[in-house]
Design an enzyme around this catalytic site. Structure first.
Site, PDB file in Angstrom:
ATOM      1  N   LYS A   2       0.781  -1.249  -0.205  1.00 48.91           N
ATOM      2  CA  LYS A   2       0.051  -0.172  -0.098  1.00 48.91           C
ATOM      3  C   LYS A   2       0.945   1.231  -0.101  1.00 48.91           C
ATOM      4  CE  LYS A   2      -1.886  -1.289   3.725  1.00 48.91           C
ATOM      5  NZ  LYS A   2      -2.808  -1.477   4.998  1.00 48.91           N
TER       6      LYS A   2
ATOM      7  N   THR B 150      -8.079  10.408   7.341  1.00 45.73           N
ATOM      8  CA  THR B 150      -8.038   9.288   6.847  1.00 45.73           C
ATOM      9  C   THR B 150      -7.720   8.267   7.797  1.00 45.73           C
ATOM     10  OG1 THR B 150      -5.589   9.822   6.884  1.00 45.73           O
ATOM     11  CG2 THR B 150      -6.787  10.302   4.978  1.00 45.73           C
TER      12      THR B 150
ATOM     13  N   GLY C  38      -8.046   5.094   9.653  1.00 49.36           N
ATOM     14  CA  GLY C  38      -8.955   3.655   9.217  1.00 49.36           C
ATOM     15  C   GLY C  38      -8.892   3.314   8.057  1.00 49.36           C
ATOM     16  N   THR C  39      -8.090   3.759   7.217  1.00 49.64           N
ATOM     17  CA  THR C  39      -7.882   3.521   5.827  1.00 49.64           C
ATOM     18  C   THR C  39      -7.518   2.193   5.627  1.00 49.64           C
ATOM     19  OG1 THR C  39      -5.528   4.346   5.632  1.00 49.64           O
ATOM     20  CG2 THR C  39      -7.438   5.726   4.749  1.00 49.64           C
ATOM     21  N   GLY C  40      -6.605   1.669   6.356  1.00 52.37           N
ATOM     22  CA  GLY C  40      -5.855   0.042   6.145  1.00 52.37           C
ATOM     23  C   GLY C  40      -6.805  -0.681   6.358  1.00 52.37           C
ATOM     24  N   CYS C  41      -7.535  -0.451   7.736  1.00 52.79           N
ATOM     25  CA  CYS C  41      -8.553  -1.445   8.238  1.00 52.79           C
ATOM     26  C   CYS C  41      -9.715  -1.751   7.376  1.00 52.79           C
ATOM     27  CB  CYS C  41      -9.114  -1.028   9.597  1.00 52.79           C
ATOM     28  SG  CYS C  41      -7.718  -0.604  10.887  1.00 52.79           S
TER      29      CYS C  41
HETATM   30  N1  LIG Z   1      -4.847  10.608   0.732  1.00 52.59           N
HETATM   31  C1  LIG Z   1      -5.135   9.419   0.041  1.00 52.59           C
HETATM   32  N2  LIG Z   1      -5.987   9.438  -1.049  1.00 52.59           N
HETATM   33  C2  LIG Z   1      -6.535   8.441  -1.530  1.00 52.59           C
HETATM   34  N3  LIG Z   1      -6.034   7.090  -1.410  1.00 52.59           N
HETATM   35  C3  LIG Z   1      -5.240   7.150  -0.286  1.00 52.59           C
HETATM   36  C4  LIG Z   1      -4.792   8.194   0.668  1.00 52.59           C
HETATM   37  N4  LIG Z   1      -4.301   7.792   1.423  1.00 52.59           N
HETATM   38  C5  LIG Z   1      -4.000   6.273   1.673  1.00 52.59           C
HETATM   39  N5  LIG Z   1      -4.784   5.798   0.439  1.00 52.59           N
HETATM   40  C6  LIG Z   1      -5.037   4.528   0.015  1.00 52.59           C
HETATM   41  O1  LIG Z   1      -5.836   4.117   1.177  1.00 52.59           O
HETATM   42  C7  LIG Z   1      -5.490   2.652   1.087  1.00 52.59           C
HETATM   43  C8  LIG Z   1      -4.839   2.189   2.643  1.00 52.59           C
HETATM   44  O2  LIG Z   1      -3.533   2.923   2.615  1.00 52.59           O
HETATM   45  P1  LIG Z   1      -2.601   3.223   3.671  1.00 52.59           P
HETATM   46  O3  LIG Z   1      -1.147   3.373   3.259  1.00 52.59           O
HETATM   47  O4  LIG Z   1      -3.155   4.631   3.928  1.00 52.59           O
HETATM   48  O5  LIG Z   1      -2.893   2.279   4.992  1.00 52.59           O
HETATM   49  P2  LIG Z   1      -2.493   2.104   6.347  1.00 52.59           P
HETATM   50  O6  LIG Z   1      -1.234   2.851   6.722  1.00 52.59           O
HETATM   51  O7  LIG Z   1      -2.340   0.455   6.636  1.00 52.59           O
HETATM   52  O8  LIG Z   1      -3.816   2.625   7.210  1.00 52.59           O
HETATM   53  P3  LIG Z   1      -3.821   2.771   8.609  1.00 52.59           P
HETATM   54  O9  LIG Z   1      -3.343   4.259   8.970  1.00 52.59           O
HETATM   55  O10 LIG Z   1      -5.449   2.739   8.885  1.00 52.59           O
HETATM   56  O11 LIG Z   1      -3.098   1.614   9.500  1.00 52.59           O
HETATM   57  C9  LIG Z   1      -4.371   2.344   0.037  1.00 52.59           C
HETATM   58  O12 LIG Z   1      -5.199   1.913  -1.066  1.00 52.59           O
HETATM   59  C10 LIG Z   1      -4.021   3.822  -0.271  1.00 52.59           C
HETATM   60  O13 LIG Z   1      -3.445   3.966  -1.562  1.00 52.59           O
HETATM   61  C1  LIG Z   2      -7.578  -0.993  16.886  1.00 51.75           C
HETATM   62  C2  LIG Z   2      -6.726  -0.342  15.866  1.00 51.75           C
HETATM   63  N1  LIG Z   2      -6.562  -1.161  14.732  1.00 51.75           N
HETATM   64  C3  LIG Z   2      -5.767  -0.678  13.593  1.00 51.75           C
HETATM   65  C4  LIG Z   2      -5.540   0.536  13.631  1.00 51.75           C
HETATM   66  C5  LIG Z   2      -4.795   0.964  12.521  1.00 51.75           C
HETATM   67  O1  LIG Z   2      -4.143   2.067  12.488  1.00 51.75           O
HETATM   68  C6  LIG Z   2      -5.660   1.484  14.791  1.00 51.75           C
HETATM   69  N2  LIG Z   2      -5.416   2.607  14.598  1.00 51.75           N
HETATM   70  N3  LIG Z   2      -6.723   0.792  15.756  1.00 51.75           N
END
Ligand SMILES: Nc1ncnc2c1ncn2[C@@H]1O[C@H](COP(=O)(O)OP(=O)(O)OP(=O)(O)O)[C@@H](O)[C@H]1O
Ligand SMILES: Cc1ncc(CO)c(N)n1
Length: 273
Positions: free
Chosen positions: A175, A214, A216-219
């Site tokens: 990602k 942003t 919660g994007t990864g979850c």
């Molecule tokens: N500003 C943005 N605009 C559009 N897409 C984004 C943006 N930031 C992240 N993404 C996309 O969101 C998805 C999650 O990626 P990200 O790298 O943010 O995950 P993460 O760091 O695991 O998230 P978290 O912070 O919730 O753990 C990916 O598909 C990424 O390309």
């Molecule tokens: C509980 C929990 N799981 C995952 C994430 C991802 O960053 C978070 N902020 N909190």
């Protein structure tokens, strides 16, 4: 009426409702599957950061998992915050004995830099959890933590993917959300991810939204992939649909509290209303 596909999240609770179990269940509802949860840890968390975290005993995690899988059954599983080596190993063993695809989000630290996984658990993630993953979805910080590969530009994605695949997941989705917006190739300000199984390669590109909300994007992305797999989609189909869903949720992210607000899991409902 026939039952919808069932999806299980094994993750931590985010009291602020933007990430973790809460993001997972909202995503599953939005994507039309029946969401279920095994809670691994409880966090006191809001838009400003993580104020506290408490893991559940490994027996409590095993019991929740067995309750869900042995009676209801799962068409896909997603894992998130697993906190400790003991929990990582217990969950890896449970996944290994379950006949359903597993999306492993190897959550390391929160957006605010708070640790959600003990450093002593990294080796268990590499050697126990990644080998049972159908799809692993590390962000760039997690790639660096797990493999030592630093990604500064799109040219580094293939090397990062190969390093993660060497631990045994069938697919990896690197990602690129944390990549600075102008570090990509020609094509402007995009959020770029790479999905590969070592032979097929799928680049996913979406407009990068200039929205600080942003959380919660990864979850959300990992749960959306699990939802697609539960509906019978292939891994590339599920990941493409999940990318579209998370991009819309980021575009619609809103301010709540004094820090980083959540993505909008209900953006499609609101768009249709
Ligand atoms: N500003 C943005 N605009 C559009 N897409 C984004 C943006 N930031 C992240 N993404 C996309 O969101 C998805 C999650 O990626 P990200 O790298 O943010 O995950 P993460 O760091 O695991 O998230 P978290 O912070 O919730 O753990 C990916 O598909 C990424 O390309
Ligand atoms: C509980 C929990 N799981 C995952 C994430 C991802 O960053 C978070 N902020 N909190």
């Amino acid at each position: 009426m026939s039952a919808p596909p069932t999806v299980l999240t094994v993750a931590g609770s985010d009291s602020g409702g933007g990430a973790g179990i809460q993001a997972d269940l909202k995503t599953m509802l939005a994507l039309g599957v029946h969401g279920m949860s095994v809670i691994t840890a409880v966090t006191a968390q809001n838009s400003l950061g993580v104020q506290g975290a408490w893991e559940l005993p490994v027996d409590a995690v095993r019991a929740q998992y067995r309750s869900v899988v042995d009676d209801i059954g799962v068409q896909a599983v997603k894992t998130g915050m697993l906190a400790s080596a003991e929990l990582v190993e217990a969950v890896a063993e449970l996944l290994g004995g379950t006949d359903a695809p597993a999306v492993v989000d190897p959550v390391g630290i929160s957006k605010h830099g708070d640790a959600l996984l003990a450093a002593s658990a990294l080796d268990s993630v590499r050697t126990k959890l990644l080998p049972v993953a159908t799809v692993a979805t590390p962000n760039l910080d997690e790639v660096a933590q797990l493999t030592g590969v630093r990604v500064d530009a799109e040219d580094d994605f293939r090397r990062a993917a190969a390093a993660v695949l060497s631990y045994g997941p069938k697919w990896v989705l690197i990602k690129g959300g944390h990549l600075p917006g102008d570090a990509g190739r020609a094509g402007g300000n995009q959020a770029v991810d790479l999905l590969t199984d070592g032979s097929e390669e799928h680049w996913l590109r979406a407009p990068r939204h200039d929205n600080r909300h942003t959380h919660g994007t990864g979850c959300t992305l990992a749960s959306a992939i699990a939802s697609g797999l539960a509906k019978g989609q292939s891994v590339p189909e599920a990941v493409a649909a999940a990318k579209e869903y998370v991009t819309g949720a980021i575009a619609a992210g809103f301010a709540l509290g004094g820090g980083i607000g959540p993505v909008d899991h209900g953006w499609r409902f609101r768009a249709g209303a």
